[in-house]
Design a protein around this motif. Structure first.
Motif, PDB file in Angstrom:
ATOM      1  N   THR A 188       0.805  -1.144   0.085  1.00 26.07           N
ATOM      2  CA  THR A 188      -0.157   0.176  -0.166  1.00 26.07           C
ATOM      3  C   THR A 188       0.805   1.154  -0.107  1.00 26.07           C
ATOM      4  OG1 THR A 188      -1.725  -1.209   1.338  1.00 26.07           O
ATOM      5  CG2 THR A 188      -1.899   1.326   1.366  1.00 26.07           C
ATOM      6  N   VAL A 189       0.694   2.160  -1.129  1.00 28.49           N
ATOM      7  CA  VAL A 189       1.156   3.489  -1.036  1.00 28.49           C
ATOM      8  C   VAL A 189       0.291   4.430  -0.574  1.00 28.49           C
ATOM      9  CG1 VAL A 189       2.629   5.151  -2.194  1.00 28.49           C
ATOM     10  CG2 VAL A 189       2.680   2.572  -2.730  1.00 28.49           C
ATOM     11  N   SER A 190       0.316   4.959   0.449  1.00 24.80           N
ATOM     12  CA  SER A 190      -1.150   5.782   0.931  1.00 24.80           C
ATOM     13  C   SER A 190      -0.523   7.010   2.047  1.00 24.80           C
ATOM     14  CB  SER A 190      -2.092   4.906   1.733  1.00 24.80           C
ATOM     15  OG  SER A 190      -3.318   5.664   1.766  1.00 24.80           O
ATOM     16  N   GLY A 191      -1.616   7.725   2.428  1.00 24.64           N
ATOM     17  CA  GLY A 191      -1.234   8.919   3.266  1.00 24.64           C
ATOM     18  C   GLY A 191      -1.502  10.139   2.520  1.00 24.64           C
ATOM     19  N   GLU A 192      -1.826  11.133   3.226  1.00 26.39           N
ATOM     20  CA  GLU A 192      -2.025  12.618   2.908  1.00 26.39           C
ATOM     21  C   GLU A 192      -0.830  13.302   2.070  1.00 26.39           C
ATOM     22  OE1 GLU A 192      -5.220  11.198   5.547  1.00 26.39           O
ATOM     23  OE2 GLU A 192      -2.809  11.423   5.667  1.00 26.39           O
ATOM     24  N   GLY A 193       0.210  12.577   2.153  1.00 25.86           N
ATOM     25  CA  GLY A 193       1.471  13.183   1.676  1.00 25.86           C
ATOM     26  C   GLY A 193       1.768  12.645   0.128  1.00 25.86           C
ATOM     27  N   VAL A 194       0.785  11.734  -0.473  1.00 28.33           N
ATOM     28  CA  VAL A 194       1.181  11.294  -1.678  1.00 28.33           C
ATOM     29  C   VAL A 194      -0.341  11.715  -2.516  1.00 28.33           C
ATOM     30  CG1 VAL A 194       0.158   9.158  -1.489  1.00 28.33           C
ATOM     31  CG2 VAL A 194       1.892   9.477  -3.131  1.00 28.33           C
ATOM     32  N   LYS A 195       0.125  11.919  -3.928  1.00 29.45           N
ATOM     33  CA  LYS A 195      -1.063  12.289  -4.620  1.00 29.45           C
ATOM     34  C   LYS A 195      -2.014  11.391  -5.126  1.00 29.45           C
ATOM     35  CE  LYS A 195       1.395  16.402  -6.537  1.00 29.45           C
ATOM     36  NZ  LYS A 195       1.700  17.105  -7.780  1.00 29.45           N
TER      37      LYS A 195
ATOM     38  N   GLU B 167       6.691  19.650  -0.268  1.00 30.36           N
ATOM     39  CA  GLU B 167       7.974  19.310  -0.142  1.00 30.36           C
ATOM     40  C   GLU B 167       8.339  18.824   1.185  1.00 30.36           C
ATOM     41  OE1 GLU B 167      10.223  22.838  -0.986  1.00 30.36           O
ATOM     42  OE2 GLU B 167       9.849  23.109  -3.252  1.00 30.36           O
ATOM     43  N   ASN B 168       7.639  19.241   2.253  1.00 30.52           N
ATOM     44  CA  ASN B 168       7.747  18.827   3.314  1.00 30.52           C
ATOM     45  C   ASN B 168       6.770  17.464   3.826  1.00 30.52           C
ATOM     46  OD1 ASN B 168       9.652  20.673   4.120  1.00 30.52           O
ATOM     47  ND2 ASN B 168       7.837  22.326   4.279  1.00 30.52           N
ATOM     48  N   VAL B 169       7.233  16.371   3.755  1.00 29.31           N
ATOM     49  CA  VAL B 169       6.538  15.045   3.955  1.00 29.31           C
ATOM     50  C   VAL B 169       7.216  14.117   4.944  1.00 29.31           C
ATOM     51  CG1 VAL B 169       5.033  15.205   1.928  1.00 29.31           C
ATOM     52  CG2 VAL B 169       7.446  14.009   1.832  1.00 29.31           C
ATOM     53  N   ARG B 170       6.693  13.175   5.401  1.00 31.04           N
ATOM     54  CA  ARG B 170       7.246  12.317   6.319  1.00 31.04           C
ATOM     55  C   ARG B 170       7.010  10.841   5.505  1.00 31.04           C
ATOM     56  NH1 ARG B 170       6.094   9.519  11.412  1.00 31.04           N
ATOM     57  NH2 ARG B 170       4.042  10.720  11.278  1.00 31.04           N
ATOM     58  N   LEU B 171       8.271  10.320   5.273  1.00 32.38           N
ATOM     59  CA  LEU B 171       8.197   9.043   4.465  1.00 32.38           C
ATOM     60  C   LEU B 171       8.662   7.887   5.496  1.00 32.38           C
ATOM     61  CD1 LEU B 171       8.117   7.642   1.503  1.00 32.38           C
ATOM     62  CD2 LEU B 171      10.447   8.136   1.448  1.00 32.38           C
ATOM     63  N   ILE B 172       7.525   7.044   5.197  1.00 35.41           N
ATOM     64  CA  ILE B 172       7.527   5.903   6.416  1.00 35.41           C
ATOM     65  C   ILE B 172       7.565   4.384   5.675  1.00 35.41           C
ATOM     66  CG2 ILE B 172       6.575   4.723   8.487  1.00 35.41           C
ATOM     67  CD1 ILE B 172       5.079   7.484   8.869  1.00 35.41           C
TER      68      ILE B 172
ATOM     69  N   LYS C 147       9.056   2.805   9.916  1.00 38.99           N
ATOM     70  CA  LYS C 147      10.125   3.598  10.314  1.00 38.99           C
ATOM     71  C   LYS C 147      10.281   4.747   9.416  1.00 38.99           C
ATOM     72  CE  LYS C 147      12.767  -0.222  12.043  1.00 38.99           C
ATOM     73  NZ  LYS C 147      13.704  -1.255  12.010  1.00 38.99           N
ATOM     74  N   THR C 148      10.725   6.029   9.873  1.00 38.08           N
ATOM     75  CA  THR C 148      10.680   7.216   8.927  1.00 38.08           C
ATOM     76  C   THR C 148      11.944   7.242   8.400  1.00 38.08           C
ATOM     77  OG1 THR C 148       9.022   8.285  10.322  1.00 38.08           O
ATOM     78  CG2 THR C 148      10.604   9.671   9.064  1.00 38.08           C
ATOM     79  N   ILE C 149      11.990   7.324   7.131  1.00 37.21           N
ATOM     80  CA  ILE C 149      13.101   7.343   6.285  1.00 37.21           C
ATOM     81  C   ILE C 149      13.532   8.695   5.724  1.00 37.21           C
ATOM     82  CG2 ILE C 149      14.826   6.223   4.336  1.00 37.21           C
ATOM     83  CD1 ILE C 149      13.169   3.735   5.150  1.00 37.21           C
TER      84      ILE C 149
ATOM     85  N   ASN D  37       5.273  -4.022   3.446  1.00 41.47           N
ATOM     86  CA  ASN D  37       3.864  -4.208   3.051  1.00 41.47           C
ATOM     87  C   ASN D  37       3.323  -2.942   2.804  1.00 41.47           C
ATOM     88  OD1 ASN D  37       3.942  -3.393   5.763  1.00 41.47           O
ATOM     89  ND2 ASN D  37       2.552  -4.959   6.450  1.00 41.47           N
ATOM     90  N   ALA D  38       3.955  -1.722   3.177  1.00 40.44           N
ATOM     91  CA  ALA D  38       3.501  -0.438   2.843  1.00 40.44           C
ATOM     92  C   ALA D  38       4.354   0.657   2.922  1.00 40.44           C
ATOM     93  CB  ALA D  38       2.486   0.085   4.124  1.00 40.44           C
ATOM     94  N   ILE D  39       4.034   1.554   1.982  1.00 38.06           N
ATOM     95  CA  ILE D  39       4.883   2.984   2.269  1.00 38.06           C
ATOM     96  C   ILE D  39       3.814   3.999   2.579  1.00 38.06           C
ATOM     97  CG2 ILE D  39       6.224   4.684   0.800  1.00 38.06           C
ATOM     98  CD1 ILE D  39       6.921   2.522  -1.058  1.00 38.06           C
TER      99      ILE D  39
END
Length: 431
Positions: free
Chosen positions: A284-291, A317-322, A330-332, A344-346
């Motif tokens: 899953t690629v999800s979250g409010e930080g991806v379009k 530009e300012n997102v938290r990638l997990i 884990k935040t990277i 299983n997710a980004i």
């Protein structure tokens, strides 16, 4: 464990609607894949190919030299280019095998299929070992190890709960390949030498429950167990507690159970029936930080940067990638890491500052800790640098689920404090 226990769990808004009904998107890497030479804590591998060798999907590339046997197979066809160090989702630079893709995705059978019905229990376990099947729920633990000694096992629990917010990869995988889930359950039942398998699905997913139940017409001893939509219901200790009403010290086997992930069961079925290794991952690629949040099917070793690009890029530009879900992932710092077999997710979230205030001594972290710990006491011991008190309060039993931080009205990162204490206790034990 705390003397007075609270609910030890909590409902968290799932935000599953962002991806669960979106069609699965299949992606191919642009130029290269970087297959991590990592199997849990083991990074010592024997390499079976030479630089310049042509490989195909299913070519056996490497295997661990010591510890648990974990072979690794190619996810693409192309040319092996050697080994490079890259950032891994374990937050450490690790060796990766570089394969330059030829775009053809020519495939070979990784190994000869096995008829589980006629094979012995021991032959099935050995097959899973040589197939390189690892737990696909995030841990990546070699699946065969759980079935090596089935004495005292009464049942297998299939974890299709997916309790973390945003993640729907298992949901999508099971909906699209339910028959393989049931086949995998039959194989796991045989390996565990038991006659009971419970497929655990959240009550909030009646469509998935109905789908799985419709495939159970000839599956004796396999049934669906609806469970509450609370976090962390997907943790094996909570699952055993909910379904079997039992507690244990170290492993679910003490409670007579083996816990396996739903996607792992499907991978086992494909290995037995088709001779396929794990060379693709649904995540899953999800979250409010991806379009464009979605579930994707990608080759193991595909750069996350390419996946994010295919999902429309970042919303700012300012997102938290997990790497993983928002609770236990884990935040990277950048998207140069790659997909490994256990991911299983980004999750991509807006990077908003959090203003913490002093602890209110409300005790909510203790009430909700699924391990029955007192996180605030552990945090106090950390501030006092009292290692003995950290150990006494059970810092080592923390699973870093993040619930204490989520529930904290003061917005304190309690989980990080307990995580630090856990590391300090571990370092002292090593000395």
């Amino acid at each position: 464990m705390s003397l007075f226990l609270g609910p030890m769990r909590h409902h968290i808004p799932g935000k599953k609607e962002l991806t669960e009904s979106v069609p699965l998107m299949e992606l191919q890497p642009k130029k290269e894949v970087y297959i991590p030479l990592v199997a849990g804590a083991n990074t010592d591998f024997e390499i079976f190919v030479q630089e310049g060798d042509a490989v195909k999907v299913g070519t056996k590339l490497a295997c661990t030299k010591a510890g648990f046997c974990v072979p690794i197979y190619s996810s693409v066809s192309g040319t092996y280019k050697g080994i490079v160090k890259r950032m891994h989702n374990s937050l450490r630079p690790q060796n990766h095998m570089v394969i330059e893709c030829d775009g053809k995705q020519e495939k070979i059978q990784a190994f000869k299929p096995l008829d589980y019905k006629s094979a012995s229990r021991e032959e099935c376990v050995e097959f899973v070992k040589n197939a390189g099947i690892v737990g696909l729920g995030g841990a990546g633990f070699p699946a065969y190890v759980k079935y090596s000694k089935p004495e005292g096992i009464d049942c297998v629990l299939i974890n299709a709960v997916e309790c973390e917010p945003y993640i729907t990869a298992d949901y999508r995988t099971v909906m699209e390949d339910c028959s393989s889930l049931i086949t995998g359950c039959k194989i796991m039942k045989k390996m565990a030498n038991t006659d009971k398998v419970y497929i655990c699905i959240k009550k909030s997913h009646p469509d998935l429950i109905e789908k799985v139940q419709s495939e159970l017409h000839d599956a004796q001893g396999i049934e669906v167990k609806p469970v509450p939509d609370v976090y962390p219901m997907g943790w094996e200790r909570v699952l055993v507690r909910e379904v079997l009403h039992k507690e244990y010290n170290a492993l679910p086997a003490e409670a007579g159970a083996i816990v396996g992930n739903a996607s792992t069961a499907i991978a086992i079925a494909h290995a037995f029936e088709d001779g396929d290794a794990i060379y693709e991952k649904c995540l899953t690629v999800s979250g409010e930080g991806v379009k464009k949040p979605t579930n994707v099917k990608v080759c193991v070793g595909m750069p996350v940067s390419e996946i994010i690009e295919a999902c429309g890029g970042y919303t700012s530009e300012n997102v938290r990638l997990i790497a993983g879900g928002p609770m236990m992932g884990k935040t990277i710092v950048n998207d140069m890491f790659v997909v490994d077999r256990a991911m299983n997710a980004i999750t991509v979230l807006p990077d908003k500052p959090v203003d913490a205030i002093a602890c209110l001594r409300c005790g909510r972290c203790s009430d909700h800790c699924p391990s029955g710990l007192q996180p605030v006491r552990i945090s106090q011991a950390l501030k006092a640098n009292d290692v003995d008190e950290m150990a006494k309060r059970g810092a080592s039993s923390c699973i870093e689920c993040g619930l204490c931080t989520y529930i904290c009205p003061s917005k304190i990162d309690v989980t990080e404090n307990v995580r630090k204490a856990k590391r300090i206790v571990a370092m002292k034990k090593k000395k």
